[in-house]
Design a protein around this motif. Structure first.
Motif, mmCIF file in Angstrom:
data_model
loop_
_atom_site.group_PDB
_atom_site.id
_atom_site.type_symbol
_atom_site.label_atom_id
_atom_site.label_comp_id
_atom_site.label_asym_id
_atom_site.label_seq_id
_atom_site.Cartn_x
_atom_site.Cartn_y
_atom_site.Cartn_z
ATOM 1 N N ALA A 8 0.860 -1.185 0.000
ATOM 2 C CA ALA A 8 0.000 0.000 0.000
ATOM 3 C C ALA A 8 0.897 1.235 0.000
ATOM 4 C CB ALA A 8 -0.921 0.001 1.225
ATOM 5 N N PRO A 9 1.341 1.668 -1.193
ATOM 6 C CA PRO A 9 2.258 2.804 -1.263
ATOM 7 C C PRO A 9 1.708 4.040 -0.567
ATOM 8 C CG PRO A 9 2.050 1.730 -3.396
ATOM 9 C CD PRO A 9 0.989 1.151 -2.516
ATOM 10 N N VAL A 10 2.561 4.682 0.197
ATOM 11 C CA VAL A 10 2.200 5.904 0.901
ATOM 12 C C VAL A 10 2.948 7.062 0.253
ATOM 13 C CG1 VAL A 10 2.246 7.111 3.105
ATOM 14 C CG2 VAL A 10 1.833 4.637 3.037
ATOM 15 N N LEU A 11 2.257 8.162 0.026
ATOM 16 C CA LEU A 11 2.890 9.313 -0.608
ATOM 17 C C LEU A 11 3.819 10.024 0.361
ATOM 18 C CD1 LEU A 11 0.011 10.934 -2.696
ATOM 19 C CD2 LEU A 11 1.642 9.175 -3.361
ATOM 20 N N ARG A 48 -3.591 19.339 -7.304
ATOM 21 C CA ARG A 48 -4.340 18.111 -7.566
ATOM 22 C C ARG A 48 -3.646 17.255 -8.622
ATOM 23 N NH1 ARG A 48 -8.727 21.762 -7.299
ATOM 24 N NH2 ARG A 48 -8.780 21.842 -9.589
ATOM 25 N N TYR A 49 -3.143 17.913 -9.649
ATOM 26 C CA TYR A 49 -2.471 17.188 -10.728
ATOM 27 C C TYR A 49 -1.256 16.434 -10.193
ATOM 28 C CZ TYR A 49 0.165 16.305 -14.992
ATOM 29 O OH TYR A 49 0.875 15.696 -15.997
ATOM 30 N N LEU A 50 -0.452 17.086 -9.401
ATOM 31 C CA LEU A 50 0.760 16.451 -8.886
ATOM 32 C C LEU A 50 0.431 15.346 -7.892
ATOM 33 C CD1 LEU A 50 3.078 19.569 -8.473
ATOM 34 C CD2 LEU A 50 3.108 17.836 -10.280
ATOM 35 N N ALA A 51 -0.656 15.514 -7.149
ATOM 36 C CA ALA A 51 -1.075 14.449 -6.231
ATOM 37 C C ALA A 51 -1.523 13.218 -7.006
ATOM 38 C CB ALA A 51 -2.196 14.948 -5.327
ATOM 39 N N ASP A 52 -2.152 13.443 -8.157
ATOM 40 C CA ASP A 52 -2.619 12.331 -8.997
ATOM 41 C C ASP A 52 -1.494 11.714 -9.814
ATOM 42 O OD1 ASP A 52 -5.205 12.641 -8.097
ATOM 43 O OD2 ASP A 52 -5.831 13.884 -9.804
ATOM 44 N N HIS A 53 -0.360 12.399 -9.899
ATOM 45 C CA HIS A 53 0.771 11.921 -10.700
ATOM 46 C C HIS A 53 2.019 11.762 -9.830
ATOM 47 C CE1 HIS A 53 -1.972 13.423 -13.795
ATOM 48 N NE2 HIS A 53 -1.324 12.674 -14.655
ATOM 49 N N ALA A 54 1.806 11.174 -8.659
ATOM 50 C CA ALA A 54 2.955 10.904 -7.783
ATOM 51 C C ALA A 54 3.950 10.010 -8.508
ATOM 52 C CB ALA A 54 2.488 10.234 -6.492
ATOM 53 N N VAL A 55 5.221 10.244 -8.275
ATOM 54 C CA VAL A 55 6.279 9.530 -8.988
ATOM 55 C C VAL A 55 6.556 8.181 -8.317
ATOM 56 C CG1 VAL A 55 8.711 9.606 -9.677
ATOM 57 C CG2 VAL A 55 7.320 11.704 -9.710
ATOM 58 N N GLU A 83 11.147 22.292 -6.309
ATOM 59 C CA GLU A 83 12.248 21.580 -5.668
ATOM 60 C C GLU A 83 11.827 20.243 -5.092
ATOM 61 O OE1 GLU A 83 13.865 24.153 -2.711
ATOM 62 O OE2 GLU A 83 14.720 25.574 -4.181
ATOM 63 N N LYS A 84 10.527 20.066 -4.832
ATOM 64 C CA LYS A 84 10.056 18.834 -4.200
ATOM 65 C C LYS A 84 8.919 18.219 -5.008
ATOM 66 C CE LYS A 84 11.373 20.159 0.503
ATOM 67 N NZ LYS A 84 12.410 19.108 0.598
ATOM 68 N N VAL A 85 8.685 16.924 -4.778
ATOM 69 C CA VAL A 85 7.631 16.213 -5.494
ATOM 70 C C VAL A 85 7.127 15.075 -4.621
ATOM 71 C CG1 VAL A 85 9.159 14.522 -6.606
ATOM 72 C CG2 VAL A 85 7.036 15.207 -7.746
ATOM 73 N N ALA A 86 5.870 14.691 -4.829
ATOM 74 C CA ALA A 86 5.304 13.544 -4.118
ATOM 75 C C ALA A 86 5.739 12.261 -4.814
ATOM 76 C CB ALA A 86 3.787 13.638 -4.088
ATOM 77 N N VAL A 87 6.198 11.294 -4.034
ATOM 78 C CA VAL A 87 6.608 9.998 -4.578
ATOM 79 C C VAL A 87 5.892 8.894 -3.817
ATOM 80 C CG1 VAL A 87 8.887 10.877 -5.210
ATOM 81 C CG2 VAL A 87 8.590 9.690 -3.024
ATOM 82 N N LYS A 88 5.830 7.716 -4.453
ATOM 83 C CA LYS A 88 5.285 6.544 -3.801
ATOM 84 C C LYS A 88 6.237 5.382 -4.056
ATOM 85 C CE LYS A 88 2.202 5.746 -7.756
ATOM 86 N NZ LYS A 88 0.792 5.566 -8.200
#
Length: 220
Positions: A8-11, A48-55, A83-88
């Motif tokens: 269960a990947p966590v952002l 919203r876009y970046l949350a839906d496109h977590a790396v 500088e930062k991004v959401a990843v899973k």
């Protein structure tokens, strides 16, 4: 050896500069196009876009994080000043030694060690940072070809690079670099041919009338 998936990947939000790429090249035009799109979004829309496109990332030796998709988005974010991004994290390979890590990644289709001329390179030649990836103009052409209906989006790993390699063998690089806008028509014609049938996302006629586009030039 136990290879763990993350069920269960966590952002998590991380520094883009700290992510390791798993490919050697990007299409610079594609990056610039995406950066422009990001900059035109309203703040909430972009969030919203970046949350839906977590790396999606793989946890590798020494706790390093390896991006296995969305390299163009990462480069576009850097270009736009982020500088930062959401990843899973989708796989945990921290128990694999450094010497075999990329071999395992390669077996799973999670690394693409090919340069901007389509030549396979050593794993050690992979760039260490997102902004160290080289420009492959044919990757940009492959992206434009898909948006133009030449082929469909496909889940095959690095499918756009397979199309880029197909195109680089048939269209002169100098033309793609200096007259990019004129190369989409021949690319569409090439995509409609039976010789492209085995490529991911291929469909007959590439969504265009073959008679409506000129023949592709012979590569220089």
């Amino acid at each position: 050896m136990l290879l763990q998936t993350v069920r269960a990947p966590v952002l998590h939000t991380v520094s883009i500069a700290g992510l390791r790429p798993t490919q050697m090249t990007i299409g610079r035009r594609e990056v610039e196009r995406r950066a422009n799109e990001l900059e035109t979004m309203a703040r909430d829309e972009r969030r919203r876009y970046l949350a839906d496109h977590a790396v999606p990332v793989v946890k590798g030796p020494k706790g390093r994080l390896y991006a296995i998709d969305r390299h163009h988005l990462l480069a576009a974010l850097l270009l736009s000043g982020a500088e930062k991004v959401a990843v899973k994290a989708v796989l945990d390979f921290r128990d694999i030694d450094s010497g075999t890590f990329f071999e395992v990644m390669d077996d799973l289709g999670l690394v693409h060690p090919f340069d901007d001329e389509g030549r396979r390179r050593e794993y050690d030649d992979l760039p260490l940072r997102i902004d160290d990836m080289a420009d492959d103009p044919f990757r940009s052409l492959a992206g434009a070809l898909r948006r133009g209906g030449g082929y469909s989006k496909d889940r095959t790993p690095f499918s756009e690079f397979l199309w880029a390699d197909f195109l680089r063998r048939r269209i002169a690089r100098t033309r793609v670099e200096t007259q990019f806008e004129t190369t989409l028509a021949p690319a569409l014609e090439l995509a409609s041919r039976g010789e492209a049938r085995e490529l991911p996302g291929w469909h007959a006629n590439g969504g265009v009338s073959i008679a409506s586009v000129p023949s592709a030039p012979t590569p220089a």
